[in-house]
Design a protein around this motif. Sequence first.
Motif, PDB file in Angstrom:
ATOM      1  N   PRO A  88       0.818  -1.219   0.000  1.00  0.00           N
ATOM      2  CA  PRO A  88       0.000   0.000   0.000  1.00  0.00           C
ATOM      3  C   PRO A  88       0.854   1.273   0.000  1.00  0.00           C
ATOM      4  O   PRO A  88       2.026   1.251   0.382  1.00  0.00           O
ATOM      5  CB  PRO A  88      -0.811  -0.105   1.296  1.00  0.00           C
ATOM      6  N   VAL A  89       0.254   2.372  -0.414  1.00  0.00           N
ATOM      7  CA  VAL A  89       0.923   3.677  -0.378  1.00  0.00           C
ATOM      8  C   VAL A  89       1.220   4.058   1.066  1.00  0.00           C
ATOM      9  O   VAL A  89       2.313   4.532   1.384  1.00  0.00           O
ATOM     10  CB  VAL A  89       0.047   4.759  -1.054  1.00  0.00           C
ATOM     11  N   ARG A  90       0.253   3.850   1.959  1.00  0.00           N
ATOM     12  CA  ARG A  90       0.394   4.189   3.380  1.00  0.00           C
ATOM     13  C   ARG A  90       0.167   2.947   4.235  1.00  0.00           C
ATOM     14  O   ARG A  90      -0.772   2.191   4.013  1.00  0.00           O
ATOM     15  CB  ARG A  90      -0.616   5.260   3.775  1.00  0.00           C
ATOM     16  N   SER A 104      -0.076  -2.631  -6.738  1.00  0.00           N
ATOM     17  CA  SER A 104      -0.939  -3.796  -6.581  1.00  0.00           C
ATOM     18  C   SER A 104      -1.003  -4.543  -7.902  1.00  0.00           C
ATOM     19  O   SER A 104      -0.796  -3.973  -8.967  1.00  0.00           O
ATOM     20  CB  SER A 104      -2.343  -3.375  -6.136  1.00  0.00           C
ATOM     21  N   ILE A 105      -1.292  -5.806  -7.781  1.00  0.00           N
ATOM     22  CA  ILE A 105      -1.413  -6.664  -8.954  1.00  0.00           C
ATOM     23  C   ILE A 105      -2.564  -7.627  -8.709  1.00  0.00           C
ATOM     24  O   ILE A 105      -2.728  -8.144  -7.608  1.00  0.00           O
ATOM     25  CB  ILE A 105      -0.078  -7.390  -9.234  1.00  0.00           C
ATOM     26  N   ARG A 133       0.777   1.108 -10.187  1.00  0.00           N
ATOM     27  CA  ARG A 133       1.878   1.663  -9.393  1.00  0.00           C
ATOM     28  C   ARG A 133       1.530   3.108  -9.038  1.00  0.00           C
ATOM     29  O   ARG A 133       1.841   4.033  -9.779  1.00  0.00           O
ATOM     30  CB  ARG A 133       3.160   1.579 -10.211  1.00  0.00           C
ATOM     31  N   PRO A 134       0.820   3.326  -7.908  1.00  0.00           N
ATOM     32  CA  PRO A 134       0.479   4.691  -7.497  1.00  0.00           C
ATOM     33  C   PRO A 134       1.702   5.406  -6.920  1.00  0.00           C
ATOM     34  O   PRO A 134       2.695   4.767  -6.587  1.00  0.00           O
ATOM     35  CB  PRO A 134      -0.592   4.479  -6.429  1.00  0.00           C
ATOM     36  N   PRO A 135       1.625   6.724  -6.762  1.00  0.00           N
ATOM     37  CA  PRO A 135       2.751   7.459  -6.171  1.00  0.00           C
ATOM     38  C   PRO A 135       2.914   7.136  -4.684  1.00  0.00           C
ATOM     39  O   PRO A 135       1.936   6.900  -3.979  1.00  0.00           O
ATOM     40  CB  PRO A 135       2.387   8.922  -6.383  1.00  0.00           C
TER      41      PRO A 135
END
Length: 164
Positions: A88-90, A104-105, A133-135
Amino acid sequence: MQPGDGGWGFVLGAQGYKSLWSHSDLYGQGLYLFNPENTNGVPSFRSQPGQGVISVTDQYLFRTGISQSMPKLHNLAFSFGVRAEGVPVRDLIGGSDGFRRPGSIISIDPGVMYNFRKTVLSVNGPWALYRNRPPSVPELENGTKNGDAFFADYTVIVMLSHHF
């Protein structure tokens, strides 16, 4: 690639099975690795703002599908399902600073299992359908471009388990 992230965490997981019809089962599994530590102090050698050290990340895995045993082929079963995993991002607990590659995939997850007495050999071959692929937190805070990412097209997972 390097195994581990230098942090300590804990895993929360659950799995379940439900008989559907003759020799078929619905299965589900969920695992979440909580890593409360923020960063591990190891330099990343990256020059982007906020990414100078490695982040200690949470990770997750969720699977669901159907397994079908083959009555005429004793001890053999096939499965087909969906698998979602990622970083996760956070983090849910603790900070999310430093360098990480969130993403995520989602994959289709065919498999075969062979049961011999108290030992089970299973082979799964998740095949990627969706990748994201988020920032990361430093990329969001500093307005920098999304970093790179690596997603395998497919994976081969072999598991051997024995019941004592």
